[in-house]
Design a protein around this motif. Structure first.
Motif, PDB file in Angstrom:
ATOM      1  N   TYR A 121       0.854  -1.183   0.000  1.00  0.00           N
ATOM      2  CA  TYR A 121       0.000   0.000   0.000  1.00  0.00           C
ATOM      3  C   TYR A 121       0.891   1.235   0.000  1.00  0.00           C
ATOM      4  CZ  TYR A 121      -3.938  -3.038   1.121  1.00  0.00           C
ATOM      5  OH  TYR A 121      -4.909  -4.017   1.088  1.00  0.00           O
TER       6      TYR A 121
ATOM      7  N   LYS B 206       2.567  -7.273   9.301  1.00  0.00           N
ATOM      8  CA  LYS B 206       2.514  -5.888   8.838  1.00  0.00           C
ATOM      9  C   LYS B 206       3.799  -5.129   9.132  1.00  0.00           C
ATOM     10  CE  LYS B 206      -2.435  -5.975   9.761  1.00  0.00           C
ATOM     11  NZ  LYS B 206      -3.548  -5.430  10.563  1.00  0.00           N
TER      12      LYS B 206
ATOM     13  N   TRP C 204       5.144  -1.078   8.666  1.00  0.00           N
ATOM     14  CA  TRP C 204       4.791   0.294   8.308  1.00  0.00           C
ATOM     15  C   TRP C 204       6.043   1.143   8.193  1.00  0.00           C
ATOM     16  CZ3 TRP C 204       3.458   4.432  12.349  1.00  0.00           C
ATOM     17  CH2 TRP C 204       3.155   5.654  11.712  1.00  0.00           C
TER      18      TRP C 204
ATOM     19  N   ALA D  79       1.646   5.260   4.782  1.00  0.00           N
ATOM     20  CA  ALA D  79       2.347   4.778   3.593  1.00  0.00           C
ATOM     21  C   ALA D  79       3.832   5.118   3.700  1.00  0.00           C
ATOM     22  CB  ALA D  79       1.757   5.422   2.338  1.00  0.00           C
TER      23      ALA D  79
ATOM     24  N   VAL E 232      -4.331  -0.818   7.571  1.00  0.00           N
ATOM     25  CA  VAL E 232      -3.322   0.101   7.037  1.00  0.00           C
ATOM     26  C   VAL E 232      -3.677   1.528   7.441  1.00  0.00           C
ATOM     27  CG1 VAL E 232      -2.349   1.057   4.910  1.00  0.00           C
ATOM     28  CG2 VAL E 232      -2.801  -1.414   5.097  1.00  0.00           C
TER      29      VAL E 232
ATOM     30  N   PHE F  34       3.219   0.887   3.359  1.00  0.00           N
ATOM     31  CA  PHE F  34       2.764  -0.155   4.288  1.00  0.00           C
ATOM     32  C   PHE F  34       2.823  -1.485   3.551  1.00  0.00           C
ATOM     33  CE2 PHE F  34       0.328  -2.218   7.530  1.00  0.00           C
ATOM     34  CZ  PHE F  34       0.213  -1.340   8.604  1.00  0.00           C
ATOM     35  N   TYR F  35       3.451  -2.479   4.176  1.00  0.00           N
ATOM     36  CA  TYR F  35       3.649  -3.783   3.552  1.00  0.00           C
ATOM     37  C   TYR F  35       2.988  -4.857   4.412  1.00  0.00           C
ATOM     38  CZ  TYR F  35       7.471  -0.779   1.972  1.00  0.00           C
ATOM     39  OH  TYR F  35       8.202   0.286   1.511  1.00  0.00           O
TER      40      TYR F  35
END
Length: 199
Positions: free
Chosen positions: A7, A181, A183, A171, A168, A173-174
């Protein structure tokens, strides 16, 4: 094989600072990537965050210092006060979605081209000619600029809903395999370690 939902926002300075390091990590581990451009400002409002323009001066001062330091750390030029940083991210995001569907270029480079245009080059990524230049830089057809806007708009809206539902709130963000997660561009090393089985 791991899968990463990425994201990002085309106007995020921290997405710019990520460069293509996440793509290098993914390639090293054979992970696949789904790119999800989303409206990060709308996500702030829906997840308890505050848009930069509404933040306390102390937070903005630290943010500027962090951007300067992180840019230097990764060898990236950055303008901390680009006149177009508040530009509308939607047109470039729509173009990104069109490029992803069309294929033929490098999506990681396209993310970096859009964010670099804002934070390095002071260009307005809401303009078709700038979008076309970014597409070309990443190996895509320049003609995608301005095309498939309706389809792009629908996906962009869905990406925001998916982002909020997935937890989420910023950004870049994976999310690995829908659960783990990470960030921020400063967590790419941790992402690498996780995919290596060390975290």
């Amino acid at each position: 094989m791991a899968h990463i939902d990425y994201y990002f926002s085309t106007i995020s300075p921290f997405t710019y600072l990520a460069g293509t390091r996440m793509e290098e990590v993914a390639a090293r581990h054979g992970a696949t990537i789904t790119y999800r451009p989303f409206d990060v400002i709308a996500a702030f409002a829906r997840t308890g965050g505050v848009a930069p323009k509404e933040r306390h001066p102390a937070r903005l001062e630290l943010r500027a210092q962090e951007l300067r330091r992180q840019a230097a750390k990764h060898g990236l030029a950055i303008d901390l006060d680009p006149p177009l940083r508040a530009v509308n991210a939607a047109p470039s995001s729509y173009a990104f979605i069109a490029a992803e569907k069309a294929g033929g270029g490098d999506l990681g480079r396209l993310v970096h081209a859009f964010t670099g245009a804002v934070w390095r080059d002071k260009r307005d990524i809401a303009e078709d000619d700038v979008i076309a230049d970014c597409l070309d830089e990443a190996g895509f057809d320049r003609g995608l600029a301005g095309m498939a806007m309706l389809q792009g708009a629908e996906q962009y809206t869905r990406n925001l809903e998916d982002a909020v539902n997935a937890g989420v709130f910023g950004a870049p963000f994976y999310i690995v395999d829908g659960t783990e997660k990470f960030w921020g561009q400063d967590r790419i090393e941790d992402l690498d370690l996780f995919l290596s089985g060390k975290l």
